[in-house]
Design a protein around this motif. Structure first.
Motif, PDB file in Angstrom:
ATOM      1  N   LYS A 148      -5.386  16.139 -12.095  1.00  0.00           N
ATOM      2  CA  LYS A 148      -4.697  16.543 -10.752  1.00  0.00           C
ATOM      3  C   LYS A 148      -3.983  16.443  -9.913  1.00  0.00           C
ATOM      4  O   LYS A 148      -3.493  15.743  -8.848  1.00  0.00           O
ATOM      5  N   PHE A 156      -6.399   0.971  -6.145  1.00  0.00           N
ATOM      6  CA  PHE A 156      -6.503   2.591  -5.655  1.00  0.00           C
ATOM      7  C   PHE A 156      -6.628   3.091  -6.868  1.00  0.00           C
ATOM      8  O   PHE A 156      -7.569   3.825  -6.756  1.00  0.00           O
ATOM      9  N   ASN A 178      -6.482  17.522  -0.243  1.00  0.00           N
ATOM     10  CA  ASN A 178      -8.017  17.130  -1.053  1.00  0.00           C
ATOM     11  C   ASN A 178      -8.309  17.786  -0.356  1.00  0.00           C
ATOM     12  O   ASN A 178     -10.091  17.965   0.148  1.00  0.00           O
ATOM     13  N   GLY A 193     -15.197  13.984  -8.712  1.00  0.00           N
ATOM     14  CA  GLY A 193     -14.594  13.615  -7.945  1.00  0.00           C
ATOM     15  C   GLY A 193     -14.051  12.609  -7.460  1.00  0.00           C
ATOM     16  O   GLY A 193     -13.780  12.594  -6.155  1.00  0.00           O
ATOM     17  N   CYS A 194     -13.230  12.255  -8.556  1.00  0.00           N
ATOM     18  CA  CYS A 194     -12.230  11.284  -8.301  1.00  0.00           C
ATOM     19  C   CYS A 194     -11.661  11.862  -8.556  1.00  0.00           C
ATOM     20  O   CYS A 194     -11.115  13.282  -8.726  1.00  0.00           O
ATOM     21  N   TRP A 195     -10.244  11.315  -7.570  1.00  0.00           N
ATOM     22  CA  TRP A 195      -8.743  12.224  -8.152  1.00  0.00           C
ATOM     23  C   TRP A 195      -8.035  11.548  -9.400  1.00  0.00           C
ATOM     24  O   TRP A 195      -7.783  12.605 -10.440  1.00  0.00           O
ATOM     25  N   ALA A 196      -7.942  10.839  -9.726  1.00  0.00           N
ATOM     26  CA  ALA A 196      -7.001  10.207 -10.923  1.00  0.00           C
ATOM     27  C   ALA A 196      -8.745   8.384 -11.501  1.00  0.00           C
ATOM     28  O   ALA A 196      -7.417   7.587 -10.298  1.00  0.00           O
ATOM     29  N   ALA A 235       0.659  -0.899  -0.291  1.00  0.00           N
ATOM     30  CA  ALA A 235      -0.117  -0.297   0.052  1.00  0.00           C
ATOM     31  C   ALA A 235       0.926   0.846  -0.046  1.00  0.00           C
ATOM     32  O   ALA A 235       1.919   1.249  -0.395  1.00  0.00           O
ATOM     33  N   GLY A 286     -10.225  22.330  -1.400  1.00  0.00           N
ATOM     34  CA  GLY A 286     -10.465  23.680  -3.019  1.00  0.00           C
ATOM     35  C   GLY A 286     -10.112  23.709  -4.225  1.00  0.00           C
ATOM     36  O   GLY A 286     -10.415  22.235  -4.614  1.00  0.00           O
ATOM     37  N   GLU A 319      -0.310   8.224   2.921  1.00  0.00           N
ATOM     38  CA  GLU A 319      -2.008   8.557   2.748  1.00  0.00           C
ATOM     39  C   GLU A 319      -1.749  10.058   3.426  1.00  0.00           C
ATOM     40  O   GLU A 319      -3.325  11.167   2.896  1.00  0.00           O
ATOM     41  N   LEU A 337     -10.047   5.440  -0.928  1.00  0.00           N
ATOM     42  CA  LEU A 337      -8.770   5.020  -0.358  1.00  0.00           C
ATOM     43  C   LEU A 337      -7.802   4.763   0.411  1.00  0.00           C
ATOM     44  O   LEU A 337      -6.660   4.259   0.830  1.00  0.00           O
ATOM     45  N   SER A 338      -8.598   5.007   1.289  1.00  0.00           N
ATOM     46  CA  SER A 338      -7.712   4.954   3.085  1.00  0.00           C
ATOM     47  C   SER A 338      -8.142   3.614   2.721  1.00  0.00           C
ATOM     48  O   SER A 338      -7.193   3.148   3.900  1.00  0.00           O
ATOM     49  N   VAL A 368      -8.724   1.059   1.419  1.00  0.00           N
ATOM     50  CA  VAL A 368      -7.764   0.401   1.119  1.00  0.00           C
ATOM     51  C   VAL A 368      -6.147   0.318   0.951  1.00  0.00           C
ATOM     52  O   VAL A 368      -4.932  -0.921   0.674  1.00  0.00           O
ATOM     53  N   ASN A 369      -5.815   1.548   1.737  1.00  0.00           N
ATOM     54  CA  ASN A 369      -4.570   1.823   2.201  1.00  0.00           C
ATOM     55  C   ASN A 369      -4.047   0.587   3.289  1.00  0.00           C
ATOM     56  O   ASN A 369      -3.262   1.581   4.275  1.00  0.00           O
ATOM     57  N   GLN A 408     -11.442   3.719  -6.261  1.00  0.00           N
ATOM     58  CA  GLN A 408     -11.793   5.265  -6.242  1.00  0.00           C
ATOM     59  C   GLN A 408     -13.309   5.088  -6.938  1.00  0.00           C
ATOM     60  O   GLN A 408     -14.901   5.900  -6.736  1.00  0.00           O
ATOM     61  N   ALA A 459     -11.382  19.101  -6.187  1.00  0.00           N
ATOM     62  CA  ALA A 459     -10.782  17.931  -5.424  1.00  0.00           C
ATOM     63  C   ALA A 459     -11.285  16.762  -5.749  1.00  0.00           C
ATOM     64  O   ALA A 459     -11.687  16.581  -6.195  1.00  0.00           O
ATOM     65  N   ALA A 460     -11.016  15.628  -5.242  1.00  0.00           N
ATOM     66  CA  ALA A 460     -12.142  14.391  -4.930  1.00  0.00           C
ATOM     67  C   ALA A 460     -12.884  14.675  -3.573  1.00  0.00           C
ATOM     68  O   ALA A 460     -12.862  15.473  -2.994  1.00  0.00           O
ATOM     69  N   THR A 461     -14.076  14.184  -4.037  1.00  0.00           N
ATOM     70  CA  THR A 461     -15.271  13.587  -2.679  1.00  0.00           C
ATOM     71  C   THR A 461     -14.931  13.473  -1.225  1.00  0.00           C
ATOM     72  O   THR A 461     -13.636  12.052  -2.264  1.00  0.00           O
ATOM     73  N   GLU A 489     -12.242   9.882  -1.108  1.00  0.00           N
ATOM     74  CA  GLU A 489     -10.744  10.105  -0.509  1.00  0.00           C
ATOM     75  C   GLU A 489     -10.715   8.984   1.002  1.00  0.00           C
ATOM     76  O   GLU A 489     -10.203   8.033   1.043  1.00  0.00           O
ATOM     77  N   ARG A 531      -1.831  18.097  -9.055  1.00  0.00           N
ATOM     78  CA  ARG A 531      -1.111  18.017  -7.300  1.00  0.00           C
ATOM     79  C   ARG A 531      -1.006  16.513  -5.816  1.00  0.00           C
ATOM     80  O   ARG A 531      -0.658  16.212  -4.844  1.00  0.00           O
ATOM     81  N   PHE A 532      -1.945  16.092  -6.855  1.00  0.00           N
ATOM     82  CA  PHE A 532      -1.837  14.876  -5.943  1.00  0.00           C
ATOM     83  C   PHE A 532      -0.474  13.404  -5.812  1.00  0.00           C
ATOM     84  O   PHE A 532      -0.434  12.958  -5.027  1.00  0.00           O
TER      85      PHE A 532
END
Lengths: 340, 340, 340, 340
Positions: free
Chosen positions: C237, D240, C25, D206-209, C12, C27, C18, D21-22, D24-25, D244, D12-14, D18, C239-240
């Motif tokens: 995106k 990951f 995440n 709303g996803c980040w990628a 992971a 703005g 994380e 993602l956490s 499954v981390n 999402q 950002a992501a919803t 988020e 920045r991620f």
């Protein structure tokens, strides 16, 4: 009986070219351009262009164009070319395959791009930061429409290209016709005007398969030989291409045949419009005439054995293309006019 | 004086080919293969191969190979070919550029791959799930080493290829020499043995630039014509290629010249080894001989005007390549032997 | 229960990564790298490499490799790389597709190329005049075999590449492990040793998808940004990605995790060989161990829930690959040893 | 203070994404899509599309588009797409590089192509015999102009494409917005309407990628997985991406966020035009509004901290683009209106 204005690549080869091919058809010669004849003919090109140039022979004009574009390619790049350009319309998207670039067609008047049209087209692209570079400006001279650019016209376009960082390519499948029509020298029409690479055609003007990439600043494109071999465009028995060019360039034979072809077109154009049955939207200066005539007339001509391409049908009128070549005779023209 | 065993592509064209070129050098003919001669010569190919085949003319053997490979390309795919293959060693990575695939060389004996070597090579690839497919098996016949595969040998290799889902290509730059050497028919050496695409060469055997892609199952490769045009390999005055092939195929001229070339090589090989000054690692059956001789001998021969390629230098010995062609004479052989 | 030595990309992300992702995440931020975080993290890279470098973020290590190779591509060119290289074995012939070049594998010892092997491989290529240039030398550091090159070893290889005109690329998917193992600085392992381009990996060492192309001489590769966008490897995106690298580089977190992974591998290697049931052909210095054990043992371990890749089966023995990561614990190692 | 209508990919992501993602981390999971989560989420896609589909995850929408185009590529082929298409204007000629094909832009009304415009554009191409095939029709839904096609509109366009032998691709970077706006089901908007391949976007909503290629008839495109790996678009820690999408698709979260974004745009459009200071050339139905306002107004808004793209400046007027997203609040809209 056939009167043939189908295309200048429907013609055969001149007797001089045929004789030259027979002359070298003996003995042995190193392959892939290592032969003496290739070296000698390369010198002829330097004489014609009044400077040291590099010359790479290929068998087709499309090959010359594709390799020139590839040599100038840049990632995400663009090629500006005429909307009538052979490489835009007739090369089966080879430019895209060979370069990964996009071709951007520029509006033309009688086959010619003007500097203003270049600027207008550039204005339709995204702003520079949101796209790749303008990599190449490709100009066809003589044009696909029976017209030619003068040296100063080429220079004006090339200056636009250069100001944007683009390499300048001339598709000279009918370069001889342009030289003959303008009276400008090969040097003036190319490197003195800012041209970097030239596709120099022989096939349409009396060779049977002889085209050359002329690199006007040899140091600038060191990879062209590898590009040619990689694409299968290196000819093993290259002396047979060189022989055609030797006959072609010797004693200005290429200008003699081109001058003749241009003259035949001029005569055709003058006679066609003399009695008003046919009209021209522009006057040819090289070897192609595009008369507009009633469709019934075009149909009758074809039925009588005349061969030519149809270019555009609008209402009950048809624009057709008549191409002359070294092989066109006064009799051909007379017979066609008689039919008409 | 020059004795020339440099390459079969250092030769000129046969008188019959020259005459055929002169014969069609008249009048007009539609371009890009729309002419009657192309149609007629395509029928000749169907006769030679005893079935309906599609034929695409090109000017170079590399073009034929590249387009065949491209027609069979698959994403992430592999091409198996001999480690001596022209397309592996002499085509300037054109196969990689045209296909995006990897070439995997197979060990050879006297230029020939064997089924066991194919399997062994396959065993060096990652397991099937971790890589792309085997897309193409390419076999050179006659080989680059003066040997030929029989029809049953081709069939054995092709069966391995087919069992792995690969298309089977034969690089027949010297196909005539293989037919002449084995006595097997063109059909037996190709489609009856499981071959899909053939690069059929004329240039090395008496044409000046005439190569053909023979599509043995025409329905299977509908895009080849577009591939050819896109790469700039469509010849505008194509009748001049067709004319060469008409002379080449008529009255089995191609087999006559190949038989002669093979015989000259056999004579050379026999005489060379007669007195033990020179040895051969394998006996030629086609038109290339690879004698091993003291480097001093090779040097002396070159100084005396003999032309040939050096293949391998080991210690004070050199393996050289002697290539015969339709143009090689008994006198050439005798003079070379006398020099030796 | 599962003990997992399958791969470092089966892990992971670290809690720090994380947390950094969560922190950003919020703005809005300009896309495609125009954000402030990207600018800030690019500065971190300059700090790490002790000079101005350009940094391009991508989501996969293969993307980084492909774009680096593409940036160095030359027509008809060759890439020299290890026969164990990820880009040779695991990138689905992407290098061939992106570059049109041929990859030439170099024999390795414990995953490392040596200068002598480079020279030997070069000797198998055709002479320089008969082929295209050596365009790129690609070195994987740390190697795929759990070993690393020191800065002086990189410099020795890079000098060979440079002497042949090749650009030097390092595939640093596990660059952190190499830095941790050798104690050499990032600058010493790259530009001071003659490296031009680096694929800098974060994913295998605790990020979830963060890779960077580090251009060590930014002026030399101006087209890389276009190459990236053209291939769909620009992240909107971004920045991620930047956030992951900020966590990764801050306070040497990347070296802490790599040092840990290396230590776990060392402990595993030491214990495995202690009682002689298992042997190693080479000692790991980074985070991969390749023990050779009876196949029955490997089978038993798998049945008991241990996950790892099989590398080579020979007779009744199997070489397996055990990969450690930041997530590997002493308990994992102990349990594995207990199972054994 | 910043009011941000720059782009939906500036968000950002919803929180749900988020959190996923956490979640499954932790622990280990097989890489490159061999994990259980990928399998489970692929089933979710089948549910959403009401049939067996194949799903390939990638990190960028451009990647999805490029690979879809590549899967449908044909030699010398053409792609018809909107003149506003992202893949035409914003993908740095990646389509040309990946496919070797030419993109032919079709005129649009409010971002939408109509069947008549398709036919008109086709009429500008050379006749079918003189060019390659129409390989692909690409439709963006929702469009780049804040509008959407209904299922019946897609079907009408797709029928034109199919009648010409073209594969039909939908660029659904904002597919959620189209579903939310039209009320038509994913199945109706794709395979029931004749669509073959879909780029299904999550990042802008709303996803980040997280982007997916949805192959609506999986048997038809067996090579897509190799195309993806070959281009470096296979994600090693793919769980990951899958995570999402699990958050995105569960409980119709994707439609909730898209409905919200659409509603914010509708509210903005209604309020903007209420007092006449601003006008719209077309009414948005998805999440983009293109008001035309005096340049002085646009300048003032920017100075006050509002972020948005300028689209077109004409005279003293400016068309700007305002993009809403899941993150846009009523307060954002109110503040913007207040500024205005």
């Amino acid at each position: 009986m056939t009167i043939d204005f189908g295309s200048d690549n429907w013609s055969a080869a001149t007797p001089a070219v045929e004789a030259a091919l027979s002359r070298v058809n003996t003995g042995y010669a190193p392959s892939y351009g290592e032969d003496e004849l290739t070296a000698r003919v390369s010198r002829l090109f330097c004489d014609v262009f009044e400077r040291e140039v590099a010359v790479l022979f290929v068998a087709t004009g499309t090959a010359a164009n594709l390799l020139c574009l590839q040599a100038t390619a840049r990632p995400s790049g663009f090629v500006l070319c005429s909307d009538q350009a052979h490489l835009y319309n007739d090369e089966f998207n080879g430019p895209e395959f060979f370069t990964g670039m996009r071709l951007v067609p520029v509006a033309t008047t009688a086959g010619r791009m003007r500097a203003a049209a270049l600027h207008e087209t550039l204005g339709t692209l995204p702003p520079a930061g949101d796209r790749g570079p303008l990599a190449t400006l490709s100009i066809t001279n003589a044009t696909e429409y029976g017209t030619a650019y003068t040296a100063s016209e080429i220079a004006e376009l090339a200056a636009v290209g250069a100001s944007l960082g683009a390499a300048v390519h001339v598709d000279g499948a009918r370069f001889a016709n342009a030289v003959a029509a303008t009276g400008d020298s090969p040097a003036d029409l190319t490197w003195r005007a800012g041209v970097d690479l030239l596709s120099f055609g022989g096939t349409k003007n009396g060779c049977w398969a002889a085209e050359a990439i002329v690199v006007l600043d040899p140091a600038a494109y060191p990879d062209l030989s590898h590009l040619r071999q990689r694409a299968g465009h290196g000819i093993s028995k290259q002396r047979f291409i060189a022989a055609q060019f030797e006959a072609y360039l010797t004693d200005d034979a290429w200008l003699t045949t081109a001058t003749h072809a241009n003259a035949m077109a001029a005569r055709l154009a003058a006679a066609l419009t003399a009695d008003g049955a046919v009209r021209l939207e522009w006057a040819p200066t090289t070897n192609e005439v595009f008369p507009i005539m009633p469709t019934t007339t075009a149909t009758r001509l074809r039925a009588a054995g005349a061969r030519f391409h149809s270019w555009r049908v609008r209402g009950d009128e048809e624009m057709v293309r008549l191409v002359t070549s070294f092989a066109t005779t006064d009799e051909d023209v007379d017979e066609f006019l008689a039919l008409l």
